[in-house]
Design a protein around this motif. Structure first.
Motif, PDB file in Angstrom:
ATOM      1  N   ALA A 267       0.845  -1.185   0.000  1.00  0.00           N
ATOM      2  CA  ALA A 267       0.000   0.000   0.000  1.00  0.00           C
ATOM      3  C   ALA A 267       0.888   1.246   0.000  1.00  0.00           C
ATOM      4  N   GLU A 268       0.296   2.418  -0.216  1.00  0.00           N
ATOM      5  CA  GLU A 268       1.070   3.653  -0.228  1.00  0.00           C
ATOM      6  C   GLU A 268       1.729   3.909   1.125  1.00  0.00           C
ATOM      7  N   THR A 269       1.143   3.374   2.194  1.00  0.00           N
ATOM      8  CA  THR A 269       1.695   3.602   3.530  1.00  0.00           C
ATOM      9  C   THR A 269       2.694   2.535   3.956  1.00  0.00           C
ATOM     10  N   THR A 270       2.927   1.528   3.098  1.00  0.00           N
ATOM     11  CA  THR A 270       3.872   0.469   3.462  1.00  0.00           C
ATOM     12  C   THR A 270       5.287   1.037   3.530  1.00  0.00           C
ATOM     13  N   ASN A 271       5.989   0.735   4.618  1.00  0.00           N
ATOM     14  CA  ASN A 271       7.382   1.157   4.742  1.00  0.00           C
ATOM     15  C   ASN A 271       8.138   0.127   5.562  1.00  0.00           C
ATOM     16  N   PRO A 272       9.467   0.049   5.393  1.00  0.00           N
ATOM     17  CA  PRO A 272      10.263  -0.950   6.106  1.00  0.00           C
ATOM     18  C   PRO A 272      10.816  -0.462   7.432  1.00  0.00           C
ATOM     19  N   TYR A 273      10.376   0.715   7.916  1.00  0.00           N
ATOM     20  CA  TYR A 273      11.011   1.323   9.075  1.00  0.00           C
ATOM     21  C   TYR A 273      10.332   0.987  10.389  1.00  0.00           C
ATOM     22  N   GLU A 274       9.047   0.612  10.339  1.00  0.00           N
ATOM     23  CA  GLU A 274       8.370   0.332  11.598  1.00  0.00           C
ATOM     24  C   GLU A 274       7.426  -0.856  11.492  1.00  0.00           C
ATOM     25  N   SER A 275       6.320  -0.693  10.779  1.00  0.00           N
ATOM     26  CA  SER A 275       5.291  -1.735  10.817  1.00  0.00           C
ATOM     27  C   SER A 275       5.421  -2.771   9.713  1.00  0.00           C
ATOM     28  N   ASN A 276       6.137  -2.472   8.614  1.00  0.00           N
ATOM     29  CA  ASN A 276       6.210  -3.396   7.477  1.00  0.00           C
ATOM     30  C   ASN A 276       4.833  -3.909   7.087  1.00  0.00           C
ATOM     31  N   SER A 277       3.907  -2.993   6.903  1.00  0.00           N
ATOM     32  CA  SER A 277       2.495  -3.365   6.726  1.00  0.00           C
ATOM     33  C   SER A 277       2.178  -3.687   5.272  1.00  0.00           C
ATOM     34  N   TYR A 278       2.597  -4.840   4.844  1.00  0.00           N
ATOM     35  CA  TYR A 278       2.229  -5.303   3.506  1.00  0.00           C
ATOM     36  C   TYR A 278       0.792  -5.798   3.529  1.00  0.00           C
ATOM     37  N   VAL A 279       0.118  -5.639   2.422  1.00  0.00           N
ATOM     38  CA  VAL A 279      -1.317  -5.908   2.400  1.00  0.00           C
ATOM     39  C   VAL A 279      -1.606  -7.192   1.636  1.00  0.00           C
ATOM     40  N   PRO A 280      -2.733  -7.839   1.934  1.00  0.00           N
ATOM     41  CA  PRO A 280      -3.082  -9.077   1.222  1.00  0.00           C
ATOM     42  C   PRO A 280      -3.305  -8.806  -0.259  1.00  0.00           C
ATOM     43  N   ARG A 281      -3.011  -9.808  -1.079  1.00  0.00           N
ATOM     44  CA  ARG A 281      -3.269  -9.708  -2.513  1.00  0.00           C
ATOM     45  C   ARG A 281      -3.886 -11.015  -2.988  1.00  0.00           C
ATOM     46  N   LEU A 282      -4.613 -10.930  -4.069  1.00  0.00           N
ATOM     47  CA  LEU A 282      -5.254 -12.106  -4.651  1.00  0.00           C
ATOM     48  C   LEU A 282      -4.280 -12.787  -5.599  1.00  0.00           C
ATOM     49  N   ARG A 283      -3.946 -14.036  -5.321  1.00  0.00           N
ATOM     50  CA  ARG A 283      -3.123 -14.829  -6.232  1.00  0.00           C
ATOM     51  C   ARG A 283      -4.010 -15.604  -7.201  1.00  0.00           C
ATOM     52  N   GLN A 284      -4.923 -16.394  -6.651  1.00  0.00           N
ATOM     53  CA  GLN A 284      -5.828 -17.168  -7.496  1.00  0.00           C
ATOM     54  C   GLN A 284      -7.219 -17.170  -6.874  1.00  0.00           C
ATOM     55  N   ALA A 285      -8.216 -17.196  -7.720  1.00  0.00           N
ATOM     56  CA  ALA A 285      -9.610 -17.344  -7.278  1.00  0.00           C
ATOM     57  C   ALA A 285     -10.416 -17.813  -8.474  1.00  0.00           C
ATOM     58  N   TYR A 286     -10.850 -19.064  -8.448  1.00  0.00           N
ATOM     59  CA  TYR A 286     -11.559 -19.587  -9.623  1.00  0.00           C
ATOM     60  C   TYR A 286     -12.533 -20.682  -9.231  1.00  0.00           C
ATOM     61  N   LEU A 287     -13.427 -20.955 -10.169  1.00  0.00           N
ATOM     62  CA  LEU A 287     -14.401 -22.032 -10.044  1.00  0.00           C
ATOM     63  C   LEU A 287     -14.097 -23.085 -11.101  1.00  0.00           C
ATOM     64  N   THR A 288     -14.203 -24.342 -10.736  1.00  0.00           N
ATOM     65  CA  THR A 288     -14.023 -25.429 -11.700  1.00  0.00           C
ATOM     66  C   THR A 288     -15.251 -26.331 -11.695  1.00  0.00           C
ATOM     67  N   LEU A 289     -15.504 -26.917 -12.852  1.00  0.00           N
ATOM     68  CA  LEU A 289     -16.578 -27.884 -13.016  1.00  0.00           C
ATOM     69  C   LEU A 289     -16.001 -29.037 -13.830  1.00  0.00           C
ATOM     70  N   ASP A 290     -15.962 -30.236 -13.241  1.00  0.00           N
ATOM     71  CA  ASP A 290     -15.348 -31.400 -13.881  1.00  0.00           C
ATOM     72  C   ASP A 290     -16.390 -32.486 -14.098  1.00  0.00           C
ATOM     73  N   ASP A 291     -16.467 -32.968 -15.322  1.00  0.00           N
ATOM     74  CA  ASP A 291     -17.369 -34.052 -15.681  1.00  0.00           C
ATOM     75  C   ASP A 291     -16.520 -35.274 -16.015  1.00  0.00           C
ATOM     76  N   SER A 292     -16.480 -36.247 -15.097  1.00  0.00           N
ATOM     77  CA  SER A 292     -15.633 -37.418 -15.294  1.00  0.00           C
ATOM     78  C   SER A 292     -16.228 -38.408 -16.289  1.00  0.00           C
ATOM     79  N   ARG A 293     -17.502 -38.270 -16.627  1.00  0.00           N
ATOM     80  CA  ARG A 293     -18.101 -39.155 -17.636  1.00  0.00           C
ATOM     81  C   ARG A 293     -17.768 -38.648 -19.040  1.00  0.00           C
ATOM     82  N   ALA A 294     -17.886 -37.336 -19.253  1.00  0.00           N
ATOM     83  CA  ALA A 294     -17.589 -36.752 -20.570  1.00  0.00           C
ATOM     84  C   ALA A 294     -16.126 -36.354 -20.699  1.00  0.00           C
TER      85      ALA A 294
END
Length: 631
Positions: A267-294
């Motif tokens: 974030a804009e407020t992230t700094n290495p001098y005190e809190s090191n406040s890195y923020v969460p980020r989205l790596r993956q987010a998905y839906l799957t549908l698997d048909d083992s017959r077809a």
């Protein structure tokens, strides 16, 4: 080994299955001492047998229930008997997927624990009451959840390419999004957790303020004081958490949702001098549908691009990624995580795979030699001072206001063909991309669209199956630089402001060894290269790799401050050599603890200009300590 269909009455088929299981168990034990992979395959075949057995138990239970109801109408009584008891059979919830079992009444005796072959028991049984058909309503056995081998793992082993799915404890699997072995149930939905706590550090001989994310474009030349200073950095920002929710819609159709996050964003407020406040980020987010017959597999959401090499088939979380500590993976690695809609079909008992994906586009432009950035993605063009090219727009709303999002007219289109014979994994793929911008020349606006493309492939050669493997991969084309780890540009600009595509090539080669169950050793070479595209107009030179670029000050410290020339060198290629190892020194019911180290050397080559073609380099030592509570 294929199991023939067992015909006949349910009781006869059940007896045949039980007899076949009694033969397979000692065979699996005998084979396992000499060939662990054979044992693994045998366990999965037994899992199929178990599911057939449970389906037959359902049939028998239904028949018992019908008999009981008929006798009740006639004024008679019934007793719980048979393999499944009356009304309480085990339920199969998917081929190669999850099995939900419970406490079974057998011949009127007290409940006995259901047996699961080739599966993993989760938690302790919670014993509820058991009643025969005349007991009070609601007095039912409490169901215990049991999970068999995952469907994607089962498919991989059925292909039996001697590469197999990722071992969940390996770092390559963790990079792809491997889930743990612990499963919880919320009604009919299975919840599977993954992720790890990570503490990494590096020492480098140049000052590059990117942490363990290796940003090769920022490796300094000798003109920068950063070239002459060493740097230490450590953080825990790449600790990761993932979760999958999975349900069986019917015996052949599985739906799942997967999400993965870490703290790699700032974030804009992230700094290495005190809190090191890195923020969460989205790596993956998905839906799957698997048909083992077809044999059809559908995915929508943010995931690794289908251009990423795989280990087997085209299966999510089975991407072939290096075991490196550096979170930027490896120079020359083909990858991206982005929104996509993917459809995959497999043939020949999961040996031949075809996939088509439409994915979110983006274009990296280089504007070397062009006029100043007017703002909001607008760059001045030669000639009239009012001429400019519109390449994108800064983010608004919930998008980053400091990021310029490129104009795009259509999604990227990606196709892949994968082959899993009895030895190795092989694939070819292609991509089509459509860079798009707008220019204003002498007061007249015009849209421009180019067609970028790329083709490549990869292979995994199991020299010693599950012990030593060789991985090779590559991609080449025009306008596809962003699909490589180095993030070289896709295009520069033409005189009229349209996209001028840059040729691109990237490749990786690696040797990975697993001398035993607790040690992984690896060595890789990676390279990414960009072409040049430039023009001369009105006495000036413009574009990428411009031979008139001012490189006269690249080798003199402070030249950009004290005069003496500039350093406008454009990158021609980046090479990386790296070796490393991981040691899993704790592995048990409380998870896995592992430590790793990596040595990396990167070298940057540039296109020649006035003052020559300067080079630079970076040497790094990485350390990592990682706890995986679910694996």
């Amino acid at each position: 080994m294929q199991i023939p269909f067992l015909s006949g009455k349910p009781a006869g088929r059940l007896a045949s299955l039980l007899m076949l299981c009694s033969v397979l168990v000692p065979m699996a034990a005998a084979w396992g001492d000499e060939d662990p992979e054979s044992l693994d395959i045998m366990e999965r075949q037994m899992a199929h047998l178990q599911q057939q057995q449970q389906a037959l138990q359902n049939e028998l239970a239904a028949m018992h229930q019908q008999i009981a109801q008929h006798r009740a109408r006639l004024g008679g009584t019934s007793a719980a008997s048979g393999a499944g008891g009356a009304g309480h059979p085990l339920e199969v919830t998917g081929t190669g997927g999850h099995v939900r079992g419970g406490w079974m009444p057998v011949e009127g005796h007290a409940p006995q624990q259901a047996a699961v072959t080739g599966g993993e028991r989760v938690g302790r049984p919670h014993i509820g009451g058991y009643s025969d058909p005349t007991s009070e309503p609601g007095d039912q056995p409490t169901v215990e959840s049991v999970v068999a081998h995952r469907e994607e793992d089962l498919i991989s082993h059925m292909a039996n390419n001697n590469v197999g799915p990722h071992n969940r404890e390996t770092v390559g699997a963790q990079s792809a999004g491997a889930l743990g072995s612990k499963v919880f149930h919320l009604g009919p939905v299975a919840i599977i957790l993954g992720g790890f706590f990570d503490a990494a550090a590096l020492v480098e001989n140049r000052q590059v303020s990117s942490g363990i994310f290796n940003y090769w474009n920022a490796i300094p030349f000798r003109n920068s004081s950063n070239f002459h200073t060493t740097n230490f950095n450590g953080d825990a920002r790449y600790s990761r958490f993932s979760l999958m929710a999975r349900g069986q819609l019917n015996p052949h159709l599985t739906v799942a949702g997967f999400v993965e996050t870490d703290f790699g964003a700032s974030a804009e407020t992230t700094n290495p001098y005190e809190s090191n406040s890195y923020v969460p980020r989205l790596r993956q987010a998905y839906l799957t549908l698997d048909d083992s017959r077809a044999d059809l597999h559908f995915l929508i959401g943010q995931a690794w691009t289908m251009l990423t090499p795989d280990r087997v088939g085209i299966v999510p979380r089975q991407e072939s990624l290096p075991e490196t500590i550096e979170s930027s993976i490896l120079a020359g690695q083909t990858w991206s995580r982005q929104w996509q809609v993917r459809i995959v079909k497999d043939f020949l008992k999961h040996r031949l795979w075809t996939g088509l994906s439409i994915e979110n586009p983006a274009t990296i432009y280089d504007t070397s030699g062009f006029g100043d950035d007017v703002g909001n993605g607008e760059f001045r063009l030669p000639g009239n001072s009012s001429n400019y090219a519109k390449l994108g727009s800064n983010g608004v709303g919930l998008s980053s206001a400091t990021t310029n999002y490129s104009n795009e007219i259509a999604p990227d289109i990606i196709g892949k063909l994968a082959w899993d014979p009895s030895w190795g994994h092989y694939e070819v793929e292609g991509v089509v991309h459509f860079p798009h911008d707008r220019s204003v020349m002498n007061g007249v606006g015009e849209n421009h669209t180019a067609i970028a493309w790329g083709a490549g492939g990869s292979m995994i050669l199991p020299v010693i199956p599950h012990r030593l493997e060789v991985r090779l991969a590559g991609l080449a084309g025009k306008g596809i630089g962003r699909y490589g780890s180095v993030l070289l540009p896709d295009a520069t600009l033409r005189a009229n402001g349209g996209p001028a595509l840059l040729s691109s090539a990237q490749t990786t080669a690696g040797v990975i060894a697993h001398p035993n169950k607790v040690i992984d050793v690896y060595g890789y070479f990676g390279m990414q290269r960009s072409g040049r595209n430039y023009f001369d107009e009105d006495g000036g030179s413009y574009g990428y790799g411009n031979p008139n670029a001012d490189n006269t000050g690249c080798m003199t410290e402070g030249s950009g401050i004290n005069g003496g020339g500039g350093c406008a060198a454009n990158i021609r290629s980046v090479e990386e050599f790296t070796i490393g190892a991981w040691y899993r020194f704790i592995h048990g019911q409380y998870g896995t603890v592992q430590a790793g180290t990596q040595l990396a050397y990167s070298r940057v080559h540039t296109w020649g200009g006035m003052g020559g073609a300067p080079t630079t380099s970076l040497s790094e030592i990485f350390f990592d300590f990682r706890y995986l509570p679910f694996q």
